[in-house]
Design a protein around this motif. Structure first.
Motif, PDB file in Angstrom:
ATOM      1  N   PHE A 183     -23.203  47.385   0.174  1.00 19.65           N
ATOM      2  CA  PHE A 183     -22.434  48.085   1.200  1.00 19.65           C
ATOM      3  C   PHE A 183     -23.052  49.428   1.581  1.00 19.65           C
ATOM      4  O   PHE A 183     -22.672  50.005   2.601  1.00 19.65           O
ATOM      5  N   LEU A 184     -23.989  49.928   0.773  1.00 19.81           N
ATOM      6  CA  LEU A 184     -24.702  51.143   1.153  1.00 19.81           C
ATOM      7  C   LEU A 184     -25.716  50.870   2.252  1.00 19.81           C
ATOM      8  O   LEU A 184     -26.155  51.793   2.941  1.00 19.81           O
ATOM      9  N   ALA A 185     -26.122  49.610   2.415  1.00 24.73           N
ATOM     10  CA  ALA A 185     -27.077  49.242   3.454  1.00 24.73           C
ATOM     11  C   ALA A 185     -26.403  48.648   4.681  1.00 24.73           C
ATOM     12  O   ALA A 185     -26.996  48.614   5.762  1.00 24.73           O
ATOM     13  N   ALA A 186     -25.183  48.152   4.531  1.00 25.27           N
ATOM     14  CA  ALA A 186     -24.467  47.532   5.645  1.00 25.27           C
ATOM     15  C   ALA A 186     -23.945  48.592   6.603  1.00 25.27           C
ATOM     16  O   ALA A 186     -23.905  49.786   6.285  1.00 25.27           O
ATOM     17  N   GLY A 187     -23.531  48.159   7.783  1.00 25.29           N
ATOM     18  CA  GLY A 187     -22.931  49.063   8.758  1.00 25.29           C
ATOM     19  C   GLY A 187     -21.497  49.376   8.395  1.00 25.29           C
ATOM     20  O   GLY A 187     -20.567  49.071   9.148  1.00 25.29           O
ATOM     21  N   TYR A 188     -21.310  49.975   7.249  1.00 23.78           N
ATOM     22  CA  TYR A 188     -20.014  50.346   6.710  1.00 23.78           C
ATOM     23  C   TYR A 188     -19.988  51.854   6.494  1.00 23.78           C
ATOM     24  O   TYR A 188     -20.976  52.556   6.712  1.00 23.78           O
ATOM     25  N   THR A 189     -18.858  52.359   5.998  1.00 19.48           N
ATOM     26  CA  THR A 189     -18.662  53.806   5.909  1.00 19.48           C
ATOM     27  C   THR A 189     -19.172  54.431   4.616  1.00 19.48           C
ATOM     28  O   THR A 189     -19.269  55.657   4.529  1.00 19.48           O
ATOM     29  N   GLU A 190     -19.482  53.613   3.606  1.00 24.15           N
ATOM     30  CA  GLU A 190     -19.787  54.183   2.286  1.00 24.15           C
ATOM     31  C   GLU A 190     -20.966  55.152   2.320  1.00 24.15           C
ATOM     32  O   GLU A 190     -20.897  56.260   1.772  1.00 24.15           O
ATOM     33  N   ALA A 191     -22.077  54.740   2.925  1.00 30.32           N
ATOM     34  CA  ALA A 191     -23.271  55.597   2.920  1.00 30.32           C
ATOM     35  C   ALA A 191     -23.023  56.883   3.701  1.00 30.32           C
ATOM     36  O   ALA A 191     -23.393  57.977   3.254  1.00 30.32           O
ATOM     37  N   LEU A 192     -22.385  56.770   4.875  1.00 28.31           N
ATOM     38  CA  LEU A 192     -22.121  57.961   5.681  1.00 28.31           C
ATOM     39  C   LEU A 192     -21.173  58.906   4.952  1.00 28.31           C
ATOM     40  O   LEU A 192     -21.367  60.134   4.971  1.00 28.31           O
ATOM     41  N   PHE A 193     -20.148  58.359   4.308  1.00 33.27           N
ATOM     42  CA  PHE A 193     -19.229  59.220   3.563  1.00 33.27           C
ATOM     43  C   PHE A 193     -19.963  59.964   2.450  1.00 33.27           C
ATOM     44  O   PHE A 193     -19.790  61.181   2.286  1.00 33.27           O
ATOM     45  N   LEU A 194     -20.780  59.256   1.676  1.00 31.85           N
ATOM     46  CA  LEU A 194     -21.513  59.904   0.588  1.00 31.85           C
ATOM     47  C   LEU A 194     -22.477  60.959   1.116  1.00 31.85           C
ATOM     48  O   LEU A 194     -22.693  61.989   0.470  1.00 31.85           O
ATOM     49  N   ALA A 195     -23.066  60.718   2.288  1.00 30.77           N
ATOM     50  CA  ALA A 195     -24.007  61.683   2.866  1.00 30.77           C
ATOM     51  C   ALA A 195     -23.317  62.974   3.264  1.00 30.77           C
ATOM     52  O   ALA A 195     -23.980  64.011   3.435  1.00 30.77           O
ATOM     53  N   LEU A 196     -22.010  62.943   3.405  1.00 31.68           N
ATOM     54  CA  LEU A 196     -21.238  64.150   3.708  1.00 31.68           C
ATOM     55  C   LEU A 196     -20.554  64.702   2.464  1.00 31.68           C
ATOM     56  O   LEU A 196     -20.563  65.910   2.220  1.00 31.68           O
ATOM     57  N   ALA A 197     -19.973  63.814   1.659  1.00 31.08           N
ATOM     58  CA  ALA A 197     -19.179  64.256   0.509  1.00 31.08           C
ATOM     59  C   ALA A 197     -20.042  64.850  -0.591  1.00 31.08           C
ATOM     60  O   ALA A 197     -19.690  65.877  -1.192  1.00 31.08           O
ATOM     61  N   LEU A 198     -21.175  64.217  -0.906  1.00 32.38           N
ATOM     62  CA  LEU A 198     -22.004  64.723  -2.005  1.00 32.38           C
ATOM     63  C   LEU A 198     -22.646  66.069  -1.667  1.00 32.38           C
ATOM     64  O   LEU A 198     -22.638  66.976  -2.511  1.00 32.38           O
ATOM     65  N   PRO A 199     -23.219  66.280  -0.477  1.00 31.67           N
ATOM     66  CA  PRO A 199     -23.667  67.633  -0.150  1.00 31.67           C
ATOM     67  C   PRO A 199     -22.527  68.648  -0.118  1.00 31.67           C
ATOM     68  O   PRO A 199     -22.737  69.823  -0.439  1.00 31.67           O
ATOM     69  N   VAL A 214     -17.036  72.447   6.030  1.00 34.82           N
ATOM     70  CA  VAL A 214     -17.462  71.707   7.230  1.00 34.82           C
ATOM     71  C   VAL A 214     -17.828  70.273   6.872  1.00 34.82           C
ATOM     72  O   VAL A 214     -17.420  69.315   7.549  1.00 34.82           O
ATOM     73  N   LEU A 215     -18.589  70.100   5.797  1.00 34.26           N
ATOM     74  CA  LEU A 215     -18.982  68.755   5.383  1.00 34.26           C
ATOM     75  C   LEU A 215     -17.772  67.937   4.950  1.00 34.26           C
ATOM     76  O   LEU A 215     -17.669  66.741   5.253  1.00 34.26           O
ATOM     77  N   ALA A 216     -16.839  68.554   4.251  1.00 32.09           N
ATOM     78  CA  ALA A 216     -15.637  67.844   3.831  1.00 32.09           C
ATOM     79  C   ALA A 216     -14.783  67.450   5.029  1.00 32.09           C
ATOM     80  O   ALA A 216     -14.169  66.373   5.040  1.00 32.09           O
ATOM     81  N   CYS A 217     -14.729  68.301   6.034  1.00 33.61           N
ATOM     82  CA  CYS A 217     -13.996  67.979   7.253  1.00 33.61           C
ATOM     83  C   CYS A 217     -14.588  66.735   7.911  1.00 33.61           C
ATOM     84  O   CYS A 217     -13.850  65.824   8.327  1.00 33.61           O
ATOM     85  N   LEU A 218     -15.901  66.677   7.996  1.00 31.59           N
ATOM     86  CA  LEU A 218     -16.558  65.500   8.565  1.00 31.59           C
ATOM     87  C   LEU A 218     -16.313  64.267   7.703  1.00 31.59           C
ATOM     88  O   LEU A 218     -16.101  63.163   8.217  1.00 31.59           O
ATOM     89  N   ALA A 219     -16.332  64.437   6.379  1.00 30.58           N
ATOM     90  CA  ALA A 219     -16.061  63.313   5.478  1.00 30.58           C
ATOM     91  C   ALA A 219     -14.645  62.778   5.688  1.00 30.58           C
ATOM     92  O   ALA A 219     -14.415  61.566   5.605  1.00 30.58           O
ATOM     93  N   CYS A 220     -13.702  63.665   5.976  1.00 29.38           N
ATOM     94  CA  CYS A 220     -12.322  63.233   6.220  1.00 29.38           C
ATOM     95  C   CYS A 220     -12.196  62.411   7.491  1.00 29.38           C
ATOM     96  O   CYS A 220     -11.222  61.664   7.649  1.00 29.38           O
ATOM     97  N   SER A 221     -13.153  62.539   8.396  1.00 36.41           N
ATOM     98  CA  SER A 221     -13.119  61.732   9.619  1.00 36.41           C
ATOM     99  C   SER A 221     -13.698  60.344   9.394  1.00 36.41           C
ATOM    100  O   SER A 221     -13.575  59.480  10.264  1.00 36.41           O
ATOM    101  N   VAL A 222     -14.335  60.126   8.240  1.00 37.17           N
ATOM    102  CA  VAL A 222     -14.997  58.854   7.956  1.00 37.17           C
ATOM    103  C   VAL A 222     -14.135  57.963   7.077  1.00 37.17           C
ATOM    104  O   VAL A 222     -13.981  56.762   7.334  1.00 37.17           O
ATOM    105  N   ARG A 223     -13.562  58.523   6.024  1.00 34.58           N
ATOM    106  CA  ARG A 223     -12.724  57.774   5.090  1.00 34.58           C
ATOM    107  C   ARG A 223     -11.577  58.658   4.633  1.00 34.58           C
ATOM    108  O   ARG A 223     -11.739  59.881   4.493  1.00 34.58           O
TER     109      ARG A 223
END
Length: 411
Positions: A183-199, A214-223
């Motif tokens: 699911f990290l390679a699929a067109g799903y939200t997991e990778a995008l969420f991690l790219a915002l949440a972990l930084p 700012v990054l957490a705000c963007l993460a909240c828009s993903v999941r």
């Protein structure tokens, strides 16, 4: 396996590998850059990431030839066809048509409850599509780039908490070869969420609260998991803020509430329902509130009482196992007094464990970064842990990947 809080001296000083990854731009530069330039440890992590991407794409290529939808097909499916499964269609339709095309909505017969999916990924997909004409390729590109950012951030978080230079690579290896890594390679939200949440989490460790917010705000828009991240960030702030200068950053922690507030307002203007997101979850995925023991019992029945097709039953068995792993992880975090991470996991488990039955718990393990750091810590003390994990999780990862890529239910 245990997760222990690092000594105060380790909190005060970054490990040698973490220091090496931070350019010498002075104190202000070091504390304000969550992802500075790459060092050899980062390049090793990215190399591991590329190798696993090659492996998962090779698996998808094999699926095109070995598992055609028509058993008599003489040509394989389109290159990206295996990746267009399940939730991908919801994201695609939102990106193409919006949430309420042609005045359709929850009042329409056969409605797909697409408002249950937050707008962050569909908006990103629509933006990338302006450059990448193929929708599936745009989704794959988002996950590919996001995954690279995520593994770099995870490696740096691990190196801050563990003294060994190899800690970052180990944590990333555990993530990338985990059973649901497809699911990290699929067109799903997991990778995008991690790219915002972990930084965001890394920025908080460096006391850069504007960037974290700012990054957490963007993460909240993903999941919706972004809200649990915000709770953990807030607790981390309360535990670490010292002096008036630190408390001046407190208002930044209100920023992440903007994303869910705007989305709720948008749905209310279209449906008249401030809880439209929640009600869509209930209609489409049985996510109405049930007591935790009821959710466990319902999932157990689906998994073992032969009431479901074997493919679904097998995945519900995986849901139960993932929930057990989550509870054990939470206990270890509490034992190690890692309160913010424990809060994040506890809120996640509560949200996942109070539906009619468990849904997508194995996928959610991808978002439990304390789990991958805990496994890295355990493997540093007991070298056989890494080998045992890879030999067991590797085949399971391929199994789940083939399950998903052939259109079967994979959680």
């Amino acid at each position: 396996m245990s997760v222990s809080a690092p000594p105060r001296s380790a909190e005060a000083s970054v490990s040698h590998s973490a220091r090496a990854s931070t350019p010498a731009t002075g104190r202000r530069g070091r504390t304000r850059r969550a992802l500075p330039r790459l060092d050899p440890a980062d390049r090793e992590v990215l190399w591991l990431y590329l190798l696993t991407r090659a492996g998962i794409w090779a698996t998808a290529g094999a699926v095109r030839w070995l598992f055609p939808s028509d058993g008599q097909a003489r040509r394989p499916a389109a290159l990206l066809a295996p990746w267009q499964q399940w939730d991908w269609w919801h994201y695609l339709h939102i990106a193409q048509e919006g949430y309420f095309p042609g005045q359709a909505g929850p009042w329409t017969v056969g409605w797909d409850n697409r408002e249950a999916f937050l707008p962050g990924f569909p908006l990103t997909l629509r933006a990338v599509h302006t450059v990448v004409p193929d929708w599936a390729a745009a989704g794959a590109l988002i996950s590919f780039v996001s995954g690279g950012v995520a593994v770099l951030a995870l490696a740096r978080i691990a190196r801050r908490h563990l003294p060994d230079h190899d800690a970052g690579r180990r944590a990333v290896a555990f993530l990338l070869l985990s059973p649901c890594a497809v699911f990290l390679a699929a067109g799903y939200t997991e990778a995008l969420f991690l790219a915002l949440a972990l930084p965001a989490w890394l920025a908080a460790q460096l006391q850069n609260w504007p960037a974290a917010a700012v990054l957490a705000c963007l993460a909240c828009s993903v999941r919706v998991t972004g809200l649990f991240l915000v709770a953990a960030l807030t607790l981390h702030f309360l535990l670490t803020a010292r002096g008036r200068a630190a408390w001046r950053a407190a208002p930044w922690l209100l920023l992440p509430a903007l994303a869910p507030a705007l989305y709720s307002w948008y749905l209310q203007t279209r449906t008249g329902d401030w809880q439209a997101w929640k009600h869509a979850q209930e209609r489409g995925w049985y996510r109405g509130f049930h007591a935790p023991w009821e959710a466990w019992a319902n999932t157990w029945e689906a998994a073992f009482h032969h009431t479901q097709p074997t493919g679904y039953a097998w995945m519900w068995q995986a849901e139960l196992l993932a929930m057990v792993v989550g509870v054990v992880l939470l206990a270890l975090l509490l034992r190690g007094r890692r309160w913010p991470e424990a809060l994040y996991i506890a809120l996640t488990l509560w949200a996942l464990g109070t539906s009619y039955w468990y849904t997508s718990v194995p996928r959610s393990t991808l978002l439990w970064w304390p789990l991958w750091i805990a496994l890295a810590s355990w493997s540093l003390r007991r070298p056989r842990v890494q080998s045992a994990y890879l030999y067991v999780a590797g085949p399971l990862s391929v199994t789940v990947a083939i399950t998903f890529l052939t259109g079967r239910w994979a959680g």
